[in-house]
Design a protein around this motif. Sequence first.
Motif, PDB file in Angstrom:
ATOM      1  N   SER A 284       1.326  -0.960   0.163  1.00 48.29           N
ATOM      2  CA  SER A 284      -0.023   0.056  -0.150  1.00 48.29           C
ATOM      3  C   SER A 284       0.633   1.693   0.151  1.00 48.29           C
ATOM      4  O   SER A 284       0.205   2.099  -0.120  1.00 48.29           O
ATOM      5  CB  SER A 284      -0.918   0.105   1.234  1.00 48.29           C
ATOM      6  OG  SER A 284      -0.183  -0.446   2.809  1.00 48.29           O
ATOM      7  N   ALA A 285       1.942   1.382   0.158  1.00 53.22           N
ATOM      8  CA  ALA A 285       2.670   2.864   0.696  1.00 53.22           C
ATOM      9  C   ALA A 285       3.950   3.532  -0.430  1.00 53.22           C
ATOM     10  O   ALA A 285       4.155   3.966  -0.273  1.00 53.22           O
ATOM     11  CB  ALA A 285       3.748   2.319   1.859  1.00 53.22           C
ATOM     12  N   THR A 286       3.685   1.159  -1.170  1.00 53.56           N
ATOM     13  CA  THR A 286       4.343   2.051  -2.412  1.00 53.56           C
ATOM     14  C   THR A 286       3.997   2.174  -3.676  1.00 53.56           C
ATOM     15  O   THR A 286       4.320   2.291  -4.952  1.00 53.56           O
ATOM     16  CB  THR A 286       5.696   1.405  -2.781  1.00 53.56           C
ATOM     17  OG1 THR A 286       5.855  -0.354  -2.397  1.00 53.56           O
ATOM     18  CG2 THR A 286       6.764   1.565  -1.721  1.00 53.56           C
ATOM     19  N   ALA A 287       2.876   0.405  -3.994  1.00 51.83           N
ATOM     20  CA  ALA A 287       2.605  -0.233  -5.008  1.00 51.83           C
ATOM     21  C   ALA A 287       1.303   0.584  -5.984  1.00 51.83           C
ATOM     22  O   ALA A 287       0.628   1.806  -6.154  1.00 51.83           O
ATOM     23  CB  ALA A 287       1.947  -1.392  -4.955  1.00 51.83           C
ATOM     24  N   ASP A 288       2.051   0.944  -7.876  1.00 50.53           N
ATOM     25  CA  ASP A 288       0.941   1.490  -8.127  1.00 50.53           C
ATOM     26  C   ASP A 288      -0.277   0.276  -8.690  1.00 50.53           C
ATOM     27  O   ASP A 288       0.006  -0.009  -9.625  1.00 50.53           O
ATOM     28  CB  ASP A 288       1.660   1.772  -9.516  1.00 50.53           C
ATOM     29  CG  ASP A 288       1.080   2.923 -10.583  1.00 50.53           C
ATOM     30  OD1 ASP A 288      -0.983   3.181 -10.180  1.00 50.53           O
ATOM     31  OD2 ASP A 288       1.240   3.463 -11.541  1.00 50.53           O
ATOM     32  N   PRO A 289      -1.535   0.823  -8.320  1.00 51.35           N
ATOM     33  CA  PRO A 289      -2.820  -0.149  -8.445  1.00 51.35           C
ATOM     34  C   PRO A 289      -3.004   0.095  -9.964  1.00 51.35           C
ATOM     35  O   PRO A 289      -3.565  -1.481 -10.837  1.00 51.35           O
ATOM     36  CB  PRO A 289      -3.753  -0.129  -7.981  1.00 51.35           C
ATOM     37  CG  PRO A 289      -3.601   1.533  -7.687  1.00 51.35           C
ATOM     38  CD  PRO A 289      -2.104   1.615  -7.256  1.00 51.35           C
ATOM     39  N   THR A 290      -2.648   1.573 -11.157  1.00 56.49           N
ATOM     40  CA  THR A 290      -2.723   1.050 -12.300  1.00 56.49           C
ATOM     41  C   THR A 290      -2.289   0.597 -13.547  1.00 56.49           C
ATOM     42  O   THR A 290      -2.005   0.169 -14.528  1.00 56.49           O
ATOM     43  CB  THR A 290      -2.818   2.482 -12.862  1.00 56.49           C
ATOM     44  OG1 THR A 290      -1.407   3.494 -12.666  1.00 56.49           O
ATOM     45  CG2 THR A 290      -3.811   3.524 -11.906  1.00 56.49           C
ATOM     46  N   GLY A 291      -0.579  -0.194 -12.521  1.00 58.14           N
ATOM     47  CA  GLY A 291       0.321  -0.678 -13.243  1.00 58.14           C
ATOM     48  C   GLY A 291       0.873  -2.105 -12.818  1.00 58.14           C
ATOM     49  O   GLY A 291       2.068  -2.146 -11.984  1.00 58.14           O
ATOM     50  N   VAL A 292       0.043  -2.960 -12.715  1.00 59.37           N
ATOM     51  CA  VAL A 292       0.148  -4.366 -12.394  1.00 59.37           C
ATOM     52  C   VAL A 292       0.324  -5.140 -14.181  1.00 59.37           C
ATOM     53  O   VAL A 292      -0.605  -5.216 -14.914  1.00 59.37           O
ATOM     54  CB  VAL A 292      -1.172  -5.256 -11.879  1.00 59.37           C
ATOM     55  CG1 VAL A 292      -0.652  -6.466 -11.787  1.00 59.37           C
ATOM     56  CG2 VAL A 292      -1.358  -4.642 -10.419  1.00 59.37           C
ATOM     57  N   PHE A 293       1.729  -5.229 -14.592  1.00 60.20           N
ATOM     58  CA  PHE A 293       1.860  -6.665 -15.291  1.00 60.20           C
ATOM     59  C   PHE A 293       2.088  -7.467 -15.184  1.00 60.20           C
ATOM     60  O   PHE A 293       1.994  -8.545 -14.521  1.00 60.20           O
ATOM     61  CB  PHE A 293       3.125  -5.100 -16.294  1.00 60.20           C
ATOM     62  CG  PHE A 293       2.912  -4.210 -16.324  1.00 60.20           C
ATOM     63  CD1 PHE A 293       2.481  -3.460 -17.680  1.00 60.20           C
ATOM     64  CD2 PHE A 293       3.178  -3.168 -14.899  1.00 60.20           C
ATOM     65  CE1 PHE A 293       2.412  -2.299 -17.777  1.00 60.20           C
ATOM     66  CE2 PHE A 293       2.862  -1.689 -16.236  1.00 60.20           C
ATOM     67  CZ  PHE A 293       2.522  -1.146 -17.234  1.00 60.20           C
ATOM     68  N   VAL A 294       1.213  -8.089 -16.397  1.00 56.37           N
ATOM     69  CA  VAL A 294       1.464 -10.151 -16.686  1.00 56.37           C
ATOM     70  C   VAL A 294       2.814  -9.948 -18.003  1.00 56.37           C
ATOM     71  O   VAL A 294       1.983  -9.904 -19.255  1.00 56.37           O
ATOM     72  CB  VAL A 294       0.846 -10.699 -16.981  1.00 56.37           C
ATOM     73  CG1 VAL A 294       1.012 -12.406 -16.753  1.00 56.37           C
ATOM     74  CG2 VAL A 294      -0.736 -10.189 -15.756  1.00 56.37           C
ATOM     75  N   PHE A 295       3.550 -10.221 -17.489  1.00 55.85           N
ATOM     76  CA  PHE A 295       4.642 -11.481 -18.903  1.00 55.85           C
ATOM     77  C   PHE A 295       4.827 -12.558 -19.242  1.00 55.85           C
ATOM     78  O   PHE A 295       4.255 -12.989 -18.136  1.00 55.85           O
ATOM     79  CB  PHE A 295       6.305 -10.607 -18.501  1.00 55.85           C
ATOM     80  CG  PHE A 295       6.520  -8.984 -17.962  1.00 55.85           C
ATOM     81  CD1 PHE A 295       7.455  -8.222 -19.326  1.00 55.85           C
ATOM     82  CD2 PHE A 295       6.033  -8.170 -17.087  1.00 55.85           C
ATOM     83  CE1 PHE A 295       7.581  -6.847 -18.578  1.00 55.85           C
ATOM     84  CE2 PHE A 295       5.948  -6.827 -17.029  1.00 55.85           C
ATOM     85  CZ  PHE A 295       7.147  -5.733 -17.695  1.00 55.85           C
ATOM     86  N   ARG A 296       4.681 -13.094 -20.308  1.00 55.37           N
ATOM     87  CA  ARG A 296       3.903 -13.737 -20.925  1.00 55.37           C
ATOM     88  C   ARG A 296       4.437 -14.303 -22.398  1.00 55.37           C
ATOM     89  O   ARG A 296       4.771 -12.915 -23.211  1.00 55.37           O
ATOM     90  CB  ARG A 296       2.855 -14.286 -20.687  1.00 55.37           C
ATOM     91  CG  ARG A 296       2.309 -16.058 -21.666  1.00 55.37           C
ATOM     92  CD  ARG A 296       0.708 -16.038 -21.551  1.00 55.37           C
ATOM     93  NE  ARG A 296       0.479 -15.169 -20.206  1.00 55.37           N
ATOM     94  CZ  ARG A 296      -0.866 -15.982 -19.970  1.00 55.37           C
ATOM     95  NH1 ARG A 296      -1.452 -14.817 -21.018  1.00 55.37           N
ATOM     96  NH2 ARG A 296      -1.199 -15.291 -18.858  1.00 55.37           N
ATOM     97  N   ASN A 297       4.860 -15.063 -22.858  1.00 59.56           N
ATOM     98  CA  ASN A 297       5.302 -15.768 -24.162  1.00 59.56           C
ATOM     99  C   ASN A 297       4.417 -15.981 -24.433  1.00 59.56           C
ATOM    100  O   ASN A 297       4.257 -17.113 -24.192  1.00 59.56           O
ATOM    101  CB  ASN A 297       6.823 -16.694 -24.226  1.00 59.56           C
ATOM    102  CG  ASN A 297       8.021 -15.863 -24.331  1.00 59.56           C
ATOM    103  OD1 ASN A 297       8.052 -14.603 -24.275  1.00 59.56           O
ATOM    104  ND2 ASN A 297       8.918 -16.864 -24.076  1.00 59.56           N
ATOM    105  N   GLU A 298       3.317 -16.041 -25.288  1.00 56.71           N
ATOM    106  CA  GLU A 298       2.254 -16.133 -26.146  1.00 56.71           C
ATOM    107  C   GLU A 298       2.207 -17.026 -27.085  1.00 56.71           C
ATOM    108  O   GLU A 298       2.822 -16.838 -28.402  1.00 56.71           O
ATOM    109  CB  GLU A 298       0.955 -14.933 -26.035  1.00 56.71           C
ATOM    110  CG  GLU A 298       0.074 -14.628 -25.704  1.00 56.71           C
ATOM    111  CD  GLU A 298      -0.685 -15.538 -24.864  1.00 56.71           C
ATOM    112  OE1 GLU A 298      -0.970 -16.760 -24.733  1.00 56.71           O
ATOM    113  OE2 GLU A 298      -1.042 -14.757 -23.951  1.00 56.71           O
ATOM    114  N   PRO A 299       2.026 -18.302 -27.426  1.00 55.18           N
ATOM    115  CA  PRO A 299       1.485 -18.880 -28.940  1.00 55.18           C
ATOM    116  C   PRO A 299       1.235 -18.221 -29.537  1.00 55.18           C
ATOM    117  O   PRO A 299       0.304 -17.276 -29.354  1.00 55.18           O
ATOM    118  CB  PRO A 299       0.862 -20.247 -28.117  1.00 55.18           C
ATOM    119  CG  PRO A 299       1.167 -20.387 -26.830  1.00 55.18           C
ATOM    120  CD  PRO A 299       1.130 -18.845 -26.190  1.00 55.18           C
ATOM    121  N   GLU A 300       1.156 -18.856 -30.722  1.00 58.91           N
ATOM    122  CA  GLU A 300       1.200 -18.256 -32.035  1.00 58.91           C
ATOM    123  C   GLU A 300       0.028 -18.119 -32.045  1.00 58.91           C
ATOM    124  O   GLU A 300      -0.963 -16.247 -32.701  1.00 58.91           O
ATOM    125  CB  GLU A 300       1.655 -18.833 -33.050  1.00 58.91           C
ATOM    126  CG  GLU A 300       1.329 -18.423 -34.340  1.00 58.91           C
ATOM    127  CD  GLU A 300       2.019 -18.916 -35.511  1.00 58.91           C
ATOM    128  OE1 GLU A 300       1.203 -19.407 -36.095  1.00 58.91           O
ATOM    129  OE2 GLU A 300       2.715 -19.580 -35.664  1.00 58.91           O
TER     130      GLU A 300
END
Length: 380
Positions: A284-300
């Motif tokens: 709560s003291a540092t996180a940006d709730p507008t900036g949650v990212f999920v990184f993934r290698n997505e199949p074609e």
Amino acid sequence: MKPIASRWARSVALLVVVSLVASCGLPRVGPNKREIYEGSVQKKGDAYVIATNDQVTRITAVTPALGFSEEFLRAGTIGSDTIRPGDTLSLTIWENVDKPLLGPEGQVASILEEVQVDGDGFIFVPYAGRIRAAGNTPEAIRRIIKTKLEDQTPDPQVEVRRAAGDGSTVSLVGAVGAQGVYAIERPTRTLTAMLARAGGVTIEPEIAQITLTRGGKQGKIWFQDLFKNPELDIALRGGDQVLVEEDTRAFTALGATGTQARVNFESQNLSAVEALAQVGGLLSATADPTGVFVFRNEPEEIANQVLGRNDLRGAQRMVYVLDLTKPNGMFVARDFVIRDGDTVYVTEAPFTTWDKTISALTGSLSSVSILSSLTESSGG
């Protein structure tokens, strides 16, 4: 002239501090939102940055497909009266003579215990020879033995019963109560019955997976699906190998979260909200709730659907953006499915960087005051 020199010294020191802070950067957990967007394909980067919505969650909601093939599902239960290689038989033969063929003089009944059916399906009976047992019922074997002995002893009476086995054995290994090799018998002809015989599973049922290997072919299911779908409780065969193990899928959590680590799945289907909850949520003291990212290698195939294209080839680097502050942001995060190997990254809020800058400058300004004091002392 001293006041002018003093002010000049303070100004120079302050400029040096600000320059150092600007050039060296501040401590942080990773890239900020701007830097992530700068790395997008839209800005000549190598990853597609996608704002997640209901359509994206539907397209990417892919979970592991576990199940048995039709060949496994169609296999019928082994009949209790059919003898197979590996079974053990017990034979009792009565002869109505004083000097029997199979026993000492005066003994009416001869008992042949633990007669093993060999790999070719045969047994050996003295004076009757080698007899085909596999594929026959105990009654059929009885008649064969009686017929073969009738030419040598009058009206022999024969009893044949199964002592052990019902199509050889099955091996159970992994997270079961008692690993070992078990005979397929009347009470243990199906997968659930055999697992119960081995003491059941010793890990959380929700993340327990069962792999069955038969003749070089494999099938894998969730343990809980055995009870939700009775048709998955397949009949066993001699030589089957059953492995019970914990789900090995995991994701990595980084950034402004309660825990930064590689985290194992705790359920069959894991949403972004559940993944964040597993690592203690957002700080709560540092996180940006507008900036949650999920990184993934997505199949074609999925990448083309998400981007509305058909020209992409091979796996694509995708970055999905979740904004928890939007009216439906939590719903989208609840429906977005996390997959094996994903990286969940939460950026720091802009004010956090500002606070760090102020703290750095405040601490440095104390040094400036000391430096100015030293300058005045040396000038005096």
